[in-house]
Design a protein around this motif. Structure first.
Motif, PDB file in Angstrom:
ATOM      1  N   TYR A 182       0.836  -1.201   0.000  1.00 27.68           N
ATOM      2  CA  TYR A 182       0.000   0.000   0.000  1.00 27.68           C
ATOM      3  C   TYR A 182       0.872   1.252   0.000  1.00 27.68           C
ATOM      4  CZ  TYR A 182      -3.032   3.779   1.447  1.00 27.68           C
ATOM      5  OH  TYR A 182      -3.684   4.981   1.505  1.00 27.68           O
ATOM      6  N   ASN A 183       0.341   2.282  -0.652  1.00 25.57           N
ATOM      7  CA  ASN A 183       0.939   3.610  -0.649  1.00 25.57           C
ATOM      8  C   ASN A 183      -0.178   4.594  -0.979  1.00 25.57           C
ATOM      9  OD1 ASN A 183       2.376   5.857  -2.616  1.00 25.57           O
ATOM     10  ND2 ASN A 183       3.715   5.259  -0.929  1.00 25.57           N
ATOM     11  N   TRP A 184      -0.020   5.849  -0.596  1.00 26.27           N
ATOM     12  CA  TRP A 184      -1.061   6.840  -0.889  1.00 26.27           C
ATOM     13  C   TRP A 184      -1.391   6.904  -2.375  1.00 26.27           C
ATOM     14  CZ3 TRP A 184       0.437  10.505  -4.313  1.00 26.27           C
ATOM     15  CH2 TRP A 184       1.797  10.843  -4.378  1.00 26.27           C
ATOM     16  N   GLU A 187      -4.721   5.462  -4.011  1.00 29.13           N
ATOM     17  CA  GLU A 187      -6.024   6.080  -3.794  1.00 29.13           C
ATOM     18  C   GLU A 187      -6.184   7.309  -4.687  1.00 29.13           C
ATOM     19  OE1 GLU A 187      -7.743   6.182   0.166  1.00 29.13           O
ATOM     20  OE2 GLU A 187      -5.881   5.342   0.959  1.00 29.13           O
ATOM     21  N   ARG A 230      -7.141  -3.591  -1.901  1.00 27.75           N
ATOM     22  CA  ARG A 230      -5.848  -3.689  -1.232  1.00 27.75           C
ATOM     23  C   ARG A 230      -6.044  -3.516   0.261  1.00 27.75           C
ATOM     24  NH1 ARG A 230      -0.968  -3.386  -4.159  1.00 27.75           N
ATOM     25  NH2 ARG A 230      -1.276  -3.093  -6.402  1.00 27.75           N
ATOM     26  N   LYS A 231      -5.024  -3.930   0.991  1.00 30.17           N
ATOM     27  CA  LYS A 231      -5.080  -3.859   2.444  1.00 30.17           C
ATOM     28  C   LYS A 231      -4.295  -2.637   2.913  1.00 30.17           C
ATOM     29  CE  LYS A 231      -5.796  -8.823   2.874  1.00 30.17           C
ATOM     30  NZ  LYS A 231      -6.131  -8.967   1.433  1.00 30.17           N
ATOM     31  N   LYS A 232      -5.013  -1.651   3.417  1.00 27.08           N
ATOM     32  CA  LYS A 232      -4.430  -0.374   3.810  1.00 27.08           C
ATOM     33  C   LYS A 232      -3.922  -0.428   5.248  1.00 27.08           C
ATOM     34  CE  LYS A 232      -5.527   4.553   4.196  1.00 27.08           C
ATOM     35  NZ  LYS A 232      -6.554   5.604   3.934  1.00 27.08           N
ATOM     36  N   TYR A 250      -3.846  -3.786   9.038  1.00 23.48           N
ATOM     37  CA  TYR A 250      -4.454  -3.109   7.897  1.00 23.48           C
ATOM     38  C   TYR A 250      -5.956  -3.366   7.795  1.00 23.48           C
ATOM     39  CZ  TYR A 250      -3.283  -7.766   5.999  1.00 23.48           C
ATOM     40  OH  TYR A 250      -3.129  -9.105   5.817  1.00 23.48           O
TER      41      TYR A 250
END
Length: 394
Positions: A182-184, A187, A230-232, A250
């Motif tokens: 995950y990464n910003w 989104e 995805r798993k945030k 997450y």
């Protein structure tokens, strides 16, 4: 440096010209914020006097690690300081336009990460504002500035390849291979509609136009989201990190930005080509590759082996030449600071761009030898066409 004069040696100091000290501020304390601070400091005449981050805690931690005394979570307060002449915008994409606009309005030169904005309209506004304010402005397409890339550009300009016929390439990474990565950027609210294509496809398109001197005239694109969710992580995760989280760390979120994209393109009047970008290609850490073929020769370059330049021949053996500025065209030699056999890579490419940007900040009459907001606008126009083509399958 030693020179010979009438049989006697005398020393010449290459630093006799005094450089004016320039104060700058960096907005953003993530991966790119660190890169910018480190490479700004290599210039010698530019001082990072302030740092803005998303929180006071993050700002203080960054400041302590990089010896920056002035840190804040209020980035706008830095723009009010008349001593600060320039700012680097190293934040998530959604903040590029408002921060760059505010900085220009405050009379600051601006160097912004790419893609320049979230939309064509925002980019157009920044171009017009920078022109009205007559302020230096740059987009951080640093990948142009590898010495071998500049040699390729000069080979093409000097006609060594003949007429350009075919371009081809990829930009493959693996840092978002798993649904737990995950990464910003994943989104849309923070990144914009295009993630993989916007983040690294923008580099590929900028590079092929920069080296060949030809514009992309039409394209056909196909984008794909392989991980629909995805798993945030429940806490902050820096770019290229976060691979060791456990299930308790997450929450699952839907994904609406591309993992992969491929583009057919026309370049100039006659050339044709294609490229693909991916952030799910196992083993490719940052494999940016391009191939350019003309009526006389071909060339190829891979960012993971930045000092190597492949030259393809029809009627004689192919060559792989190793970076050596003293053997390059004079126009390319100035992008290499170290002798042959001494590698110059990602950090050095940033330094070369910043050096040219700050030359303009120091001297309004200096030549613009870096990608500007106008280049960023063209990049946004291309990205908008990629999205339009993929959405309409046309």
């Amino acid at each position: 440096m030693i020179e010979c004069d009438s049989g006697r040696f005398r020393e010449r100091n290459p630093y006799t010209q005094v450089m004016r000290k320039i104060k700058t501020a960096v907005l953003g304390a993530g991966f790119m914020g660190k890169v910018h601070v480190e490479q700004i400091r290599r210039l010698g005449n530019v001082e990072v006097v302030a740092l803005a981050a998303v929180s006071e805690e993050e700002a203080r931690g960054f400041g302590a690690a990089y010896s920056i005394d002035r840190t804040t979570a209020d980035w706008q307060s830095l723009l009010a300081d008349p001593a600060i002449e320039a700012v680097h915008v190293c934040t998530p994409n959604a903040l590029h336009a408002p921060m760059s606009k505010a900085a220009l309005e405050a009379g600051k030169a601006v160097l912004c990460e790419k893609p320049l904005t979230m939309s064509v309209a925002e980019a157009q506004e920044l171009v017009e504002l920078a022109k009205a304010k007559n302020l230096p402005n740059a987009v951080n397409h640093n990948l142009r500035y590898y010495p071998a890339v500049q040699q390729i550009r000069q080979m093409i300009a000097h006609g060594d390849l003949g007429e350009i016929l075919i371009v081809n390439g990829t930009y493959f990474q693996d840092w978002l291979l798993y649904d737990t990565d995950y990464n910003w950027r994943v989104e849309r609210a923070h990144n914009g509609a295009l993630r993989c294509m916007g983040d690294i496809g923008s580099h590929w398109m900028d590079m092929i136009q920069h080296t060949t001197g030809l514009k992309i005239t039409s394209l056909c694109a196909d984008l794909q989201i392989f991980h629909k969710t995805r798993k945030k992580p429940k806490g902050a995760v820096e770019t290229f990190t976060g691979k060791k989280l456990s299930p308790d760390d997450y929450t699952e979120i839907p994904i609406d930005t591309d993992d992969f994209g491929t583009v057919l393109l026309r370049l100039g009047d006659r050339a044709r080509g294609c490229f693909s970008v991916s952030q799910l290609s196992a083993g490719c850490k940052n494999r940016f590759q391009f191939e350019i073929f003309g009526t006389k020769k071909g060339v190829a370059w891979n960012q993971e082996r930045p000092d190597e330049l492949w030259i393809g021949e029809r009627n004689s053996p192919n060559q792989i030449i190793i970076k050596d500025g003293s053997l390059y065209y004079p126009e390319a030699a100035g992008f290499s600071d170290l002798p042959g056999g001494h590698s110059e890579g990602y950090d050095d490419a940033h330094k070369q761009l910043y050096r040219r940007f700050y030359r303009k900040v120091a001297d309004p009459n200096a030549v613009v030898d870096y990608p500007t907001f106008a280049d960023g606008l063209w990049g946004m126009q291309l990205l908008s066409k990629v999205l339009e083509s993929s959405d309409s399958q046309s």
